[in-house]
Design a protein around this motif. Structure first.
Motif, short mmCIF file in Angstrom:
data_model
loop_
_atom_site.label_atom_id
_atom_site.label_comp_id
_atom_site.label_asym_id
_atom_site.label_seq_id
_atom_site.Cartn_x
_atom_site.Cartn_y
_atom_site.Cartn_z
N LEU A 58 9.69 8.10 65.76
CA LEU A 58 8.83 8.90 64.90
C LEU A 58 7.56 9.28 65.64
O LEU A 58 6.98 8.46 66.35
CB LEU A 58 8.44 8.10 63.65
CG LEU A 58 9.56 7.60 62.77
CD1 LEU A 58 9.00 6.72 61.67
CD2 LEU A 58 10.33 8.75 62.18
N ARG A 59 7.13 10.50 65.46
CA ARG A 59 5.85 10.95 66.00
C ARG A 59 4.76 10.59 64.99
O ARG A 59 5.03 10.27 63.84
CB ARG A 59 5.88 12.47 66.22
CG ARG A 59 6.91 12.97 67.23
CD ARG A 59 6.58 12.61 68.66
NE ARG A 59 5.31 13.10 69.12
CZ ARG A 59 5.11 14.24 69.77
NH1 ARG A 59 6.13 15.02 70.06
NH2 ARG A 59 3.90 14.60 70.14
N LEU A 60 3.52 10.70 65.43
CA LEU A 60 2.39 10.35 64.57
C LEU A 60 2.40 11.16 63.27
O LEU A 60 2.13 10.63 62.19
CB LEU A 60 1.08 10.56 65.33
CG LEU A 60 -0.20 10.14 64.62
CD1 LEU A 60 -0.18 8.65 64.29
CD2 LEU A 60 -1.40 10.47 65.47
N SER A 61 2.75 12.44 63.36
CA SER A 61 2.77 13.29 62.17
C SER A 61 3.85 12.87 61.17
O SER A 61 3.76 13.22 59.99
CB SER A 61 2.97 14.75 62.56
OG SER A 61 4.20 14.92 63.24
N ASP A 62 4.85 12.11 61.61
CA ASP A 62 5.88 11.60 60.71
C ASP A 62 5.40 10.36 59.97
O ASP A 62 6.00 9.96 58.97
CB ASP A 62 7.15 11.22 61.49
CG ASP A 62 7.79 12.39 62.19
OD1 ASP A 62 7.76 13.51 61.62
OD2 ASP A 62 8.31 12.21 63.30
N ILE A 63 4.34 9.74 60.46
CA ILE A 63 3.89 8.45 59.93
C ILE A 63 2.69 8.59 58.99
O ILE A 63 2.68 7.99 57.93
CB ILE A 63 3.55 7.49 61.09
CG1 ILE A 63 4.80 7.25 61.95
CG2 ILE A 63 2.98 6.18 60.57
CD1 ILE A 63 4.54 6.51 63.23
N VAL A 64 1.69 9.36 59.38
CA VAL A 64 0.45 9.42 58.59
C VAL A 64 0.38 10.69 57.75
O VAL A 64 1.13 11.64 57.96
CB VAL A 64 -0.80 9.31 59.50
CG1 VAL A 64 -0.80 7.98 60.22
CG2 VAL A 64 -0.87 10.44 60.49
#
Length: 68
Positions: A16-22
């Motif tokens: 997952l990339r950061l945009s998928d998490i936050v």
């Protein structure tokens, strides 16, 4: 026929990339700065660096975080 509902180990290794998490589109309702501060403090899992500007996290690590 019995269907195994557990995820395969490969599914837990999805990255997952950061945009998928936050937020606003991620699975956690926290800001980017809060996530990065949590990594520094040891509250959140460290990223896997794929390159100088590319960081990813294992889906399994994020799911364990959500489960705790």
């Amino acid at each position: 026929m019995h269907t195994d509902t557990r995820r395969s180990p490969i599914a837990n290794e999805r990255l997952l990339r950061l945009s998928d998490i936050v937020k606003p589109n991620g699975i956690l309702p926290i800001a980017r700065s809060t996530w990065l501060a949590g990594i520094k403090d040891g509250r959140y899992p460290k990223p896997i660096k794929l390159g100088p500007r590319i960081a990813v996290w294992r889906l399994g690590d994020i799911e364990r975080l959500l489960g705790s």
